[in-house]
Design an enzyme around this catalytic site. Structure first.
Site, PDB file in Angstrom:
ATOM      1  N   HIS A  39      11.077  -1.204  -8.118  1.00 20.98           N
ATOM      2  CA  HIS A  39      11.082  -0.151  -9.120  1.00 20.98           C
ATOM      3  C   HIS A  39      12.153  -0.582 -10.125  1.00 20.98           C
ATOM      4  CE1 HIS A  39       9.980   2.046  -5.401  1.00 20.98           C
ATOM      5  NE2 HIS A  39       9.295   2.831  -6.185  1.00 20.98           N
ATOM      6  N   GLU A  96      -1.385   4.759  -6.553  1.00 17.99           N
ATOM      7  CA  GLU A  96      -1.084   5.012  -5.149  1.00 17.99           C
ATOM      8  C   GLU A  96      -1.109   6.504  -4.871  1.00 17.99           C
ATOM      9  OE1 GLU A  96       2.397   3.140  -3.645  1.00 17.99           O
ATOM     10  OE2 GLU A  96       2.481   4.405  -1.872  1.00 17.99           O
ATOM     11  N   MET A 101       4.576  -7.632  -8.046  1.00 14.34           N
ATOM     12  CA  MET A 101       4.331  -6.225  -8.387  1.00 14.34           C
ATOM     13  C   MET A 101       5.614  -5.586  -8.887  1.00 14.34           C
ATOM     14  SD  MET A 101       4.890  -2.918  -7.024  1.00 14.34           S
ATOM     15  CE  MET A 101       4.681  -2.672  -5.262  1.00 14.34           C
ATOM     16  N   LYS A 125      -0.813   9.968  -2.439  1.00 15.23           N
ATOM     17  CA  LYS A 125      -0.085  10.571  -1.310  1.00 15.23           C
ATOM     18  C   LYS A 125      -0.381  12.063  -1.360  1.00 15.23           C
ATOM     19  CE  LYS A 125       4.564  10.835   0.777  1.00 15.23           C
ATOM     20  NZ  LYS A 125       5.991  10.494   0.594  1.00 15.23           N
ATOM     21  N   GLU A 169      -1.854   3.373   0.817  1.00 20.14           N
ATOM     22  CA  GLU A 169      -0.759   3.177   1.786  1.00 20.14           C
ATOM     23  C   GLU A 169      -1.173   3.778   3.128  1.00 20.14           C
ATOM     24  OE1 GLU A 169       3.500   3.789   0.863  1.00 20.14           O
ATOM     25  OE2 GLU A 169       3.579   5.009   2.685  1.00 20.14           O
ATOM     26  N   ASP A 176       5.490  -1.524   2.567  1.00 19.92           N
ATOM     27  CA  ASP A 176       6.281  -0.454   1.955  1.00 19.92           C
ATOM     28  C   ASP A 176       6.804   0.395   3.105  1.00 19.92           C
ATOM     29  OD1 ASP A 176       5.719   2.367  -0.267  1.00 19.92           O
ATOM     30  OD2 ASP A 176       7.532   1.420   0.494  1.00 19.92           O
ATOM     31  N   HIS A 183       0.217   7.266   3.900  1.00 25.40           N
ATOM     32  CA  HIS A 183      -0.225   8.375   3.046  1.00 25.40           C
ATOM     33  C   HIS A 183      -1.620   8.869   3.414  1.00 25.40           C
ATOM     34  CE1 HIS A 183       2.806   6.840  -0.159  1.00 25.40           C
ATOM     35  NE2 HIS A 183       3.367   7.160   0.994  1.00 25.40           N
ATOM     36  N   ASP A 243      15.588   0.026  -8.852  1.00 29.76           N
ATOM     37  CA  ASP A 243      16.047  -0.728  -7.665  1.00 29.76           C
ATOM     38  C   ASP A 243      16.853  -1.933  -8.167  1.00 29.76           C
ATOM     39  OD1 ASP A 243      14.406   0.912  -6.091  1.00 29.76           O
ATOM     40  OD2 ASP A 243      12.751  -0.521  -6.147  1.00 29.76           O
ATOM     41  N   ASP A 265      -0.240  -1.029   0.497  1.00 25.95           N
ATOM     42  CA  ASP A 265       1.074  -0.738   1.098  1.00 25.95           C
ATOM     43  C   ASP A 265       0.905  -0.588   2.599  1.00 25.95           C
ATOM     44  OD1 ASP A 265       2.954   1.334  -1.311  1.00 25.95           O
ATOM     45  OD2 ASP A 265       2.433  -0.804  -1.252  1.00 25.95           O
ATOM     46  N   ASP A 277       6.423  11.600   5.648  1.00 25.75           N
ATOM     47  CA  ASP A 277       6.174  10.183   5.389  1.00 25.75           C
ATOM     48  C   ASP A 277       7.185   9.332   6.147  1.00 25.75           C
ATOM     49  OD1 ASP A 277       6.092   8.204   2.291  1.00 25.75           O
ATOM     50  OD2 ASP A 277       5.269   7.834   4.280  1.00 25.75           O
ATOM     51  N   ASP A 291       6.934   5.937   6.960  1.00 27.72           N
ATOM     52  CA  ASP A 291       7.103   4.547   6.488  1.00 27.72           C
ATOM     53  C   ASP A 291       7.596   3.637   7.613  1.00 27.72           C
ATOM     54  OD1 ASP A 291       8.280   5.501   3.156  1.00 27.72           O
ATOM     55  OD2 ASP A 291       6.262   5.209   3.945  1.00 27.72           O
TER      56      ASP A 291
HETATM   57  C1  DIG Z   1       5.757   5.412  -2.101  1.00 25.84           C
HETATM   58  O1  DIG Z   1       5.171   4.949  -0.955  1.00 25.84           O
HETATM   59  C2  DIG Z   1       5.670   4.452  -3.234  1.00 25.84           C
HETATM   60  C3  DIG Z   1       6.989   4.024  -3.733  1.00 25.84           C
HETATM   61  O2  DIG Z   1       7.650   3.456  -2.644  1.00 25.84           O
HETATM   62  C4  DIG Z   1       6.585   2.991  -4.734  1.00 25.84           C
HETATM   63  O3  DIG Z   1       6.491   3.606  -5.977  1.00 25.84           O
HETATM   64  C5  DIG Z   1       5.233   2.532  -4.303  1.00 25.84           C
HETATM   65  C6  DIG Z   1       5.183   1.049  -4.312  1.00 25.84           C
HETATM   66  O4  DIG Z   1       4.684   0.506  -3.149  1.00 25.84           O
HETATM   67  N1  DIG Z   1       5.023   3.196  -3.003  1.00 25.84           N
HETATM   68 MN    MN Z   2       5.156   6.179   2.198  1.00 22.35          MN
HETATM   69 MN    MN Z   3       3.944   3.075  -0.998  1.00 22.72          MN
HETATM   70 MN    MN Z   4       7.764   5.069   0.786  1.00 20.96          MN
END
Ligand code: DIG
Ligand code: MN
Ligand code: MN
Ligand code: MN
Length: 386
Positions: free
Chosen positions: A53, A180, A87, A182, A216, A286, A219, A56, A244, A254, A256
């Protein structure tokens, strides 16, 4: 057999192994790592690339000279390790300005600021050669629908993406946008909550050809869905532009988790799908280490993501080579010639043949399909007893 190769294209975001273990109920447990430290850690564990990001890499309040020295150091680490940046994405969820969303905020000044911030982040990503640009609308949603008409939210999101597609084309960037989904967290409900919803939305965009999805695991699982089915729909539409990888227990926030840390079977079928179709995009983790972990634990986490993927890919090869499993699948595909002739696209001849065919529905209903044996053999393969 389980060592990462560049061809695997394993990537991590700076925010993953850089996660300091803060959660809603606790302060950080690990010291922050600099971007160069993260790049070297990822090279050590076998990653091919690193993503970020904007913030980051460049803190939101960095001065121009601080920005320059951060970029110089990051570029140096990439050169030393050979890692690439496939990315990039924008943090449109941390700063309080985005508390009611970014592209879908009720405040037009926030919506405009989100465009400005994203264009700058796209410029930064392009500086490092990123070709996929991810949009995760973490704050694009609501707690009370009294506050926002969802139709207006979708309109604003579409306007932003149409604008940014134009910007990417005008700048000559080689970006493909990956949306993406969620279902919730941090908002009570997030707009466009699943990959399927995103696929439908993409078709309403001006430049839909350059927009795909970044599903993801966590998600879709939070939404109670089968992740491999979501990925299959994206592949079927030619829209799996990124992915992801992590893991998640259903019905939780979430998490992760490290890839395949929770649901071996679901992630086996995901890896089998990706490997069977010859998926050639980045395999992006991710995810982050448990809050219990120190720096060594973070490396264990990253190595575990990679090894678990490769172990499941080897299991997929064994599944495809297993004579008993393949024999059962072949039986399922056996079709009588008279029935095989009924298959195919619409034609008057086919209408006549279908109307004339005598179906034995009792026999069709009585047929045993052998799925118990097939699933047991899959279990035994995953458990290493065949
Ligand atoms: C959330 O899972 C999102 C953030 O971590 C980021 O914007 C994106 C990139 O993989 N996944
Ligand atoms: Mn996530
Ligand atoms: Mn993600
Ligand atoms: Mn995340």
């Amino acid at each position: 057999m389980y060592d990462a190769q560049p061809a695997h294209k394993f990537t991590f975001g700076l925010w993953t192994v850089g996660n300091v273990g803060r959660d809603p109920f606790g302060e950080p447990v690990r010291k922050p790592l600099s971007p160069p430290e993260i790049v070297h850690l990822l090279a050590e564990v076998g990653a091919w690339g690193v993503n970020f990001h904007d913030n980051d890499l460049i803190p939101i309040d960095a001065t121009p000279s601080e920005r320059d020295s951060i970029i110089k150091a990051f570029r140096g680490a990439l050169a030393e390790t050979g890692l690439v940046v496939p990315m990039a994405t924008t943090n449109l969820f941390s700063h309080p300005a985005f508390k009611d969303g970014a592209f879908t905020s009720n405040d037009p000044a926030v919506r405009a600021y989100a465009l400005q911030k994203t264009m700058a982040a796209m410029d930064l990503g392009a500086e490092f050669g990123a070709t996929t640009y991810v949009f995760w609308g973490g704050r694009e949603g609501s707690e009370s629908d009294a506050a926002k008409n969802p139709l207006e939210g979708l309109k604003w999101f579409r306007e932003a993406l149409n604008f940014l597609c134009e910007y990417s084309l005008a700048q000559g960037y080689n970006y493909r946008f990956a949306l993406e989904a969620k279902p919730n967290e941090p908002r009570g409900d997030i707009f466009l909550p699943t990959t399927g919803a995103m696929l439908g939305f993409i078709e309403t965009l001006d430049h839909s050809a350059m927009v795909g999805v970044n599903p993801e695991v966590a998600h879709e699982t939070m939404a109670g869905l089968n992740f491999a089915h979501a990925v299959a729909q994206a592949l079927d539409a030619g829209k799996l532009f990124h992915i992801d990888l992590n893991d998640q227990a259903s019905g939780r926030y979430d998490q992760d988790f490290r890839f395949a840390a929770h649901n071996y079977k679901q992630n086996f079928f995901l890896v089998k799908l990706l490997e069977d179709v010859g998926y050639d995009g980045p395999r992006h983790f991710d995810a982050h280490a448990y809050r219990s972990e120190d720096l060594q634990g973070v490396k264990d986490f990253a190595r575990g993501c990679i090894r678990s993927y490769l172990i499941l890919a080897e299991k997929a090869r064994r599944f495809n080579a297993d004579a008993e499993i393949q024999g059962l699948l072949a039986e399922l595909k056996t079709v009588e010639p008279a029935v095989a002739a009924l298959a195919g696209s619409y034609s008057p001849e086919r209408v006549a043949a279908l109307k004339a065919h005598e179906f034995d529905r009792t026999g069709l209903g009585a047929r045993g399909l052998g799925y118990e044996k097939l699933d047991q053999l899959t279990f035994e393969l995953l458990m290493g007893v065949r």
